[in-house]
Scaffold this active site. Structure first.
Site, PDB file in Angstrom:
ATOM      1  N   ASP A  35      51.233  20.409  40.611  1.00  0.00           N
ATOM      2  CA  ASP A  35      50.443  20.558  41.842  1.00  0.00           C
ATOM      3  C   ASP A  35      50.045  22.014  42.115  1.00  0.00           C
ATOM      4  O   ASP A  35      49.457  22.321  43.145  1.00  0.00           O
ATOM      5  CB  ASP A  35      51.236  20.010  43.044  1.00  0.00           C
ATOM      6  CG  ASP A  35      52.579  20.712  43.234  1.00  0.00           C
ATOM      7  OD1 ASP A  35      52.874  21.653  42.446  1.00  0.00           O
ATOM      8  OD2 ASP A  35      53.319  20.332  44.150  1.00  0.00           O
ATOM      9  N   GLU A  37      52.126  24.689  42.363  1.00  0.00           N
ATOM     10  CA  GLU A  37      53.179  25.563  42.898  1.00  0.00           C
ATOM     11  C   GLU A  37      53.816  26.380  41.767  1.00  0.00           C
ATOM     12  O   GLU A  37      53.881  25.933  40.631  1.00  0.00           O
ATOM     13  CB  GLU A  37      54.260  24.726  43.602  1.00  0.00           C
ATOM     14  CG  GLU A  37      53.765  24.150  44.909  1.00  0.00           C
ATOM     15  CD  GLU A  37      54.778  23.225  45.568  1.00  0.00           C
ATOM     16  OE1 GLU A  37      55.929  23.134  45.085  1.00  0.00           O
ATOM     17  OE2 GLU A  37      54.393  22.579  46.561  1.00  0.00           O
ATOM     18  N   ARG A  94      45.510  47.844  54.963  1.00  0.00           N
ATOM     19  CA  ARG A  94      44.516  48.312  55.934  1.00  0.00           C
ATOM     20  C   ARG A  94      44.574  47.491  57.217  1.00  0.00           C
ATOM     21  O   ARG A  94      44.042  47.890  58.227  1.00  0.00           O
ATOM     22  CB  ARG A  94      43.111  48.292  55.298  1.00  0.00           C
ATOM     23  CG  ARG A  94      42.937  49.469  54.355  1.00  0.00           C
ATOM     24  CD  ARG A  94      41.679  49.406  53.553  1.00  0.00           C
ATOM     25  NE  ARG A  94      41.761  48.381  52.521  1.00  0.00           N
ATOM     26  CZ  ARG A  94      40.762  48.080  51.702  1.00  0.00           C
ATOM     27  NH1 ARG A  94      39.620  48.706  51.808  1.00  0.00           N
ATOM     28  NH2 ARG A  94      40.920  47.149  50.786  1.00  0.00           N
ATOM     29  N   HIS A 128      47.980  52.671  52.531  1.00  0.00           N
ATOM     30  CA  HIS A 128      47.039  53.039  53.597  1.00  0.00           C
ATOM     31  C   HIS A 128      47.749  53.272  54.926  1.00  0.00           C
ATOM     32  O   HIS A 128      47.297  54.062  55.747  1.00  0.00           O
ATOM     33  CB  HIS A 128      45.984  51.949  53.741  1.00  0.00           C
ATOM     34  CG  HIS A 128      44.817  52.418  54.535  1.00  0.00           C
ATOM     35  ND1 HIS A 128      43.885  53.287  54.019  1.00  0.00           N
ATOM     36  CD2 HIS A 128      44.457  52.181  55.801  1.00  0.00           C
ATOM     37  CE1 HIS A 128      42.994  53.552  54.943  1.00  0.00           C
ATOM     38  NE2 HIS A 128      43.317  52.898  56.033  1.00  0.00           N
ATOM     39  N   ASP A 169      35.264  60.972  54.370  1.00  0.00           N
ATOM     40  CA  ASP A 169      35.176  60.662  55.799  1.00  0.00           C
ATOM     41  C   ASP A 169      36.402  61.239  56.498  1.00  0.00           C
ATOM     42  O   ASP A 169      37.315  61.753  55.851  1.00  0.00           O
ATOM     43  CB  ASP A 169      35.057  59.151  56.042  1.00  0.00           C
ATOM     44  CG  ASP A 169      36.238  58.388  55.472  1.00  0.00           C
ATOM     45  OD1 ASP A 169      37.361  58.906  55.512  1.00  0.00           O
ATOM     46  OD2 ASP A 169      36.029  57.267  54.980  1.00  0.00           O
ATOM     47  N   LYS A 190      33.692  51.632  61.935  1.00  0.00           N
ATOM     48  CA  LYS A 190      34.532  50.697  61.181  1.00  0.00           C
ATOM     49  C   LYS A 190      33.780  49.413  60.807  1.00  0.00           C
ATOM     50  O   LYS A 190      32.674  49.454  60.336  1.00  0.00           O
ATOM     51  CB  LYS A 190      35.810  50.432  61.960  1.00  0.00           C
ATOM     52  CG  LYS A 190      36.797  51.565  61.718  1.00  0.00           C
ATOM     53  CD  LYS A 190      37.836  51.157  60.702  1.00  0.00           C
ATOM     54  CE  LYS A 190      38.527  52.397  60.129  1.00  0.00           C
ATOM     55  NZ  LYS A 190      39.634  52.089  59.291  1.00  0.00           N
ATOM     56  N   ASP A 219      39.664  59.936  47.813  1.00  0.00           N
ATOM     57  CA  ASP A 219      40.129  59.048  48.880  1.00  0.00           C
ATOM     58  C   ASP A 219      41.347  58.278  48.363  1.00  0.00           C
ATOM     59  O   ASP A 219      41.637  58.302  47.168  1.00  0.00           O
ATOM     60  CB  ASP A 219      39.000  58.072  49.240  1.00  0.00           C
ATOM     61  CG  ASP A 219      39.087  57.593  50.683  1.00  0.00           C
ATOM     62  OD1 ASP A 219      40.100  57.868  51.348  1.00  0.00           O
ATOM     63  OD2 ASP A 219      38.142  56.922  51.137  1.00  0.00           O
TER      64      ASP A 219
HETATM   65  C1  R5P Z   1      39.577  53.592  54.695  1.00  0.00           C
HETATM   66  O1  R5P Z   1      40.038  54.041  55.729  1.00  0.00           O
HETATM   67  C2  R5P Z   1      40.013  53.994  53.320  1.00  0.00           C
HETATM   68  O2  R5P Z   1      40.633  55.238  53.283  1.00  0.00           O
HETATM   69  C3  R5P Z   1      38.861  53.960  52.366  1.00  0.00           C
HETATM   70  O3  R5P Z   1      37.912  54.938  52.753  1.00  0.00           O
HETATM   71  C4  R5P Z   1      38.193  52.614  52.386  1.00  0.00           C
HETATM   72  O4  R5P Z   1      39.132  51.603  52.485  1.00  0.00           O
HETATM   73  C5  R5P Z   1      37.376  52.438  51.146  1.00  0.00           C
HETATM   74  O5  R5P Z   1      36.809  51.157  51.184  1.00  0.00           O
HETATM   75  P1  R5P Z   1      35.404  50.883  50.554  1.00  0.00           P
HETATM   76  O6  R5P Z   1      35.459  51.309  49.116  1.00  0.00           O
HETATM   77  O7  R5P Z   1      35.235  49.392  50.723  1.00  0.00           O
HETATM   78  O8  R5P Z   1      34.396  51.650  51.333  1.00  0.00           O
END
Ligand code: R5P
Length: 291
Positions: A35, A37, A94, A128, A169, A190, A219
């Site tokens: 099934d 699992e 996240r 994160h 960012d 966001k 990042d």
């Molecule tokens: C967000 O706060 C993270 O530090 C990354 O900037 C973000 O998660 C990257 O996601 P994506 O590649 O979808 O823009």
């Protein structure tokens, strides 16, 4: 003596960690019931209180991988071992708070589940939810956060020579602060609903002047690639050479193709295996578990 127990897709990383730490590798069998699992059975069932480092990457296929991890933690605990989850890339990070009413608090649910299944602690890399290295207790579970940012930065410098480190960012500020990064592209909105029902980021940025220097955009994670593509697009032509780096390279959809268009080099680690996994986190993890 502690051992390493690799889950699906982590055999290579487990071998590298074992080489550095000297810890042995133990095995388990994963089968599926008709099934669908999952059935987990360890080959070694005589741990006598030994620590067992359960290595699970949790990407791709996060949801099945989480179930495999939980069942493995439980199997080790039921067999007299002390399970420690080693999750180089921690998904659902996240969703580290309730952004809106009615949402699931995903990170909390997953960490609590690990604890309930018997995990003594979690070791993870650049999650994160915690941009700094160190230990904390989250929802009853001790979490050790390691960082690969310096290893990635050093690798990028070895490839490109002198570079200006730039955060794509403001969200990357904390992540890059240990590297003394002071240049950030500003403003980030966001979530935004897309027509296909997925959630995505919408950003608009101020672009600093780099006077023709080599630029490294860095990042914690590249997922859809939107954040990096937007930043790299604006930088194209402003720096001499634009490289893109991250710890966790998920490279969803055609993001890698788009990123290649606006950058000269792409660097990621092996927390998630990809063609860009140029830096290994094996030594970083091995150092932590050997202490
Ligand atoms: C967000 O706060 C993270 O530090 C990354 O900037 C973000 O998660 C990257 O996601 P994506 O590649 O979808 O823009």
């Amino acid at each position: 003596m502690p051992n390493i127990l690799p889950c699906s897709g982590t055999a290579r990383l487990a071998e590298s960690i074992s080489r550095v730490s000297g810890f042995g590798i133990i095995k388990k069998n994963v089968n599926k019931f008709p099934d669908g699992e999952m059935h987990i059975k360890l080959e070694n069932v005589d741990f006598k209180g030994d620590v067992v480092y359960i290595l699970q990457s949790l990407f791709p296929d996060q949801n099945n991988s989480i179930v495999e991890l939980l069942l493995t933690i439980n199997a080790v605990s039921e067999s007299g071992g002390r399970p420690v989850a080693v999750v180089p890339y921690m998904p659902y990070s996240r969703q580290d708070k309730l952004f809106e009413k009615g949402e699931a608090f995903s990170l909390k649910a997953i960490l609590m589940s690990m604890k309930a299944c018997g995990a003594e602690r979690l070791i993870t890399v650049d999650p994160h939810f915690s941009r700094r290295e160190g230990k904390s207790v989250m929802f009853g579970l001790t979490v050790t956060s390691l960082s690969a940012s310096k290893a990635v930065y050093d690798y990028a410098k070895s490839v490109n020579g002198s570079i200006v480190l730039v955060g794509p960012d403001e969200g990357s500020m904390d992540f890059l602060s240990d590297l003394k990064c002071t240049v950030f592209m500003k403003k980030k909105k966001k979530f935004e609903d897309r027509k296909d029902g997925t959630l995505n980021y919408k950003i608009s940025l101020d672009v600093p002047d780099f006077n023709g220097k080599n630029v490294l955009l860095m990042d914690d994670i590249i997922s859809s690639g939107e954040t990096m593509v937007t930043a790299a697009k604006l930088l194209k032509g402003k720096g001499k050479n634009v490289s893109i780096a991250c710890t966790h390279g998920l490279f969803i959809g055609d993001s890698a193709k788009k990123l290649k268009k606006y950058s000269d080099t792409i660097i990621a680690t092996d927390t998630v295996e990809s063609e860009f996994s140029k830096v290994s986190v094996a030594e970083i993890i091995a150092r932590e578990i050997s202490e």
